[in-house]
Design a protein around this motif. Structure first.
Motif, PDB file in Angstrom:
ATOM      1  N   VAL A  82       0.854  -1.199   0.000  1.00  0.00           N
ATOM      2  CA  VAL A  82       0.000   0.000   0.000  1.00  0.00           C
ATOM      3  C   VAL A  82       0.887   1.245   0.000  1.00  0.00           C
ATOM      4  O   VAL A  82       0.655   2.203  -0.732  1.00  0.00           O
ATOM      5  N   GLN A  85       2.302   1.740  -3.393  1.00  0.00           N
ATOM      6  CA  GLN A  85       1.299   2.325  -4.287  1.00  0.00           C
ATOM      7  C   GLN A  85       1.309   3.849  -4.142  1.00  0.00           C
ATOM      8  O   GLN A  85       1.294   4.569  -5.136  1.00  0.00           O
ATOM      9  N   GLN A 106       2.184   0.046 -11.062  1.00  0.00           N
ATOM     10  CA  GLN A 106       1.120   0.384 -10.093  1.00  0.00           C
ATOM     11  C   GLN A 106      -0.020  -0.626 -10.153  1.00  0.00           C
ATOM     12  O   GLN A 106      -0.526  -1.074  -9.126  1.00  0.00           O
ATOM     13  N   SER A 110      -1.063  -3.012  -7.135  1.00  0.00           N
ATOM     14  CA  SER A 110      -2.430  -2.902  -6.613  1.00  0.00           C
ATOM     15  C   SER A 110      -3.121  -4.276  -6.637  1.00  0.00           C
ATOM     16  O   SER A 110      -3.776  -4.669  -5.672  1.00  0.00           O
TER      17      SER A 110
ATOM     18  N   GLN B 170      -8.338  -7.046 -12.672  1.00  0.00           N
ATOM     19  CA  GLN B 170      -7.555  -7.476 -11.510  1.00  0.00           C
ATOM     20  C   GLN B 170      -7.160  -8.904 -11.815  1.00  0.00           C
ATOM     21  O   GLN B 170      -7.996  -9.814 -11.789  1.00  0.00           O
TER      22      GLN B 170
END
Lengths: 173, 308
Positions: A82, A85, A106, A110, B170
């Motif tokens: 985190v 990021q 990124q 993520s 994702q």
């Protein structure tokens, strides 16, 4: 805390290792391009600047071989991702040529952070409040963004290297 | 404006009737207030219309075509004027069917374009302009709950595949995906897929090289071949297994399969072959032990075994 040979799903650990290798590969591309284009090839040459910029480095104490502890390691790994990021977002506008590389890094970080968080939730290990990115350094010039890019990428590689060794122990059948 | 056709709908089911009306304004038919309105379907005059004068002096004619058997027809509202037939207005009428449910939806994660490419079969021709849209949402597990919607993926005209870009994906989470087909007569949906993008990754084939004998590399045994191979570079971060197939360049020879070869062993000695014979070698790889799709077979490498 879970035994070192954890009851975490094997596929989760294998995915984590794959994602780590992917993020490391992305980071290497960023480092290579910063070196090729701007001759910024060694993080060691930017230590002073790094201190001045105040680039944070997330802890991974629970992932070290001396104090290997899976729950703590997963939490620190997630919090660190985190943080990275946030650092990568702070580097936005680094250079137009590097923007796609930064975007890919990124996205992959993520994805990796989300994968860990969801697994922690399913195992009841997730904190009530997800970790925040904290205060981010401010890069005030194009040079600082590029130098910051070198430092962040280098720190990220070391961060992932340590985490990789830890998770690899848990992934061995 | 002389005449105006109005239709309840410009699109009907094939084989259904259609009713149209045409209203002619007085200033158009000033020559003969009782002018007869005629209808043409395509080029053929149509019987069976009803004409009446409206309170305001306009003439209205209504026609019902009992059955439309052609996917596209031109309906003309005409007026006889002297020896000629004057066309005052035209309307296009389309006929077809609601879209069938698209089927055989399948997706592959392409690491070259970094996108999820899905393809489907549209189903039988319904004779109407039909829009296909690939719809998807982020989810978990077996896609029972919808977390975040993903922007619709609209294929280029006439194509039955669409690519969802990396920024909407994702890669390690489940997503629900289906195809929606829509035309003027209705909408249909394909069955929904639930997949994890990286679990449908399809790698590019590995590359094979001959290994020339050198101080470090001993010449192969009789009946053996030595070659070097490397997985596709952008997939180096993915653990994979590969398999080799080989075939002697002889009439009616068939492929023999060797595997699995793990992606760390980059040099391989293939034995048990015929002496002084040329062999064609190909390899393919797949993500492993995590799920994935086999790559295509690599381009061939042709090597010959030594004489005995």
């Amino acid at each position: 805390p879970l035994r070192p040979t954890s009851s975490l799903p094997q596929s989760f650990l294998l995915k984590c290792l794959e994602q780590m290798r992917k993020v490391q590969a992305d980071g290497t591309v960023l480092q290579e391009r910063l070196c090729a284009t701007h001759k910024l090839c060694h993080a060691e040459e930017l230590v002073l600047l790094g201190h001045a910029l105040g680039i944070p480095q997330p802890p991974l104490s629970s992932c070290s071989s001396q104090a290997l502890q899976l729950t703590g390691c997963l939490r620190q790994l997630h919090s660190g991702l985190v943080l990275y990021q946030g650092l990568l977002q702070a580097l936005a506008g680094i250079t137009p040529e590097l923007a796609p590389t930064l975007d890919m890094l990124q996205l992959d970080i993520s994805d990796f952070a989300l994968n860990i968080w969801q697994q922690m939730e399913e195992l009841g290990l997730a904190q009530a409040v997800p970790p925040s990115q904290g205060t981010m350094p401010t890069f005030t010039s194009a040079f600082e963004r590029r130098a910051g890019g070198v430092l962040v990428a280098s720190n990220l590689q070391s961060f992932l290297e340590l985490a990789y060794r830890a998770l690899r122990c848990f992934a061995k059948p | 404006e002389c005449g105006r056709i109005s239709l309840p709908t410009p699109t009907v089911h094939l084989g259904d009737p259609i009713t149209a009306s045409c209203i002619i304004s007085p200033n158009c038919s000033h020559l003969d207030p009782e002018s007869q309105i005629l209808w043409k379907l395509g080029t053929e005059l149509q019987p069976g219309k009803r004409q009446r004068r409206l309170a305001d002096g306009r003439q209205e004619s209504t026609i019902t075509v009992p059955r439309l058997d052609s996917p596209w027809v031109l309906l003309s509202c005409c007026l006889r004027w002297g020896n000629s037939l004057q066309i005052l207005d035209q309307a296009e009428v389309q006929a077809g069917y609601p879209p069938a449910a698209p089927h055989n939806l399948s997706c592959l994660m392409n690491l070259t374009t970094n996108s999820l490419i899905c393809q489907w079969e549209p189903g039988p021709n319904n004779h109407l302009p039909t829009n296909f849209t690939l719809k998807s949402f982020k989810s978990r597990g077996n896609c029972q709950t919808q977390e975040d919607a993903i922007p619709d993926c609209v294929p280029n005209d006439g194509q039955n595949h669409c690519s969802i870009p990396r920024r909407h994906l994702q890669l390690y989470q489940s997503m629900g995906i289906w195809v929606q087909a829509e035309n003027a007569l209705g909408t249909s949906k394909s069955p929904q897929l639930c997949l994890v993008p990286m679990d449908v990754v399809k790698l590019e084939p590995p590359t094979l090289w001959a290994l020339a004998p050198s101080p470090e590399v001993a010449a192969p045994q009789p009946g053996c071949l030595l070659f070097h191979w490397e997985p596709w570079k952008p997939s180096l971060y993915i653990e994979q297994k590969c398999e080799l197939r080989h075939q002697p360049q002889l009439a009616e020879a068939s492929w023999a399969l060797v595997g699995p070869l793990l992606s760390q062993t980059l040099q391989y000695e293939l034995c048990g072959l015929l002496p002084s014979t040329a062999y064609v070698l190909q390899m393919r790889c797949t993500r492993w032990p995590l799920p994935g799709q086999w790559s295509d077979w690599s381009p061939s490498l042709t090597l010959a075994t030594a004489q005995r």
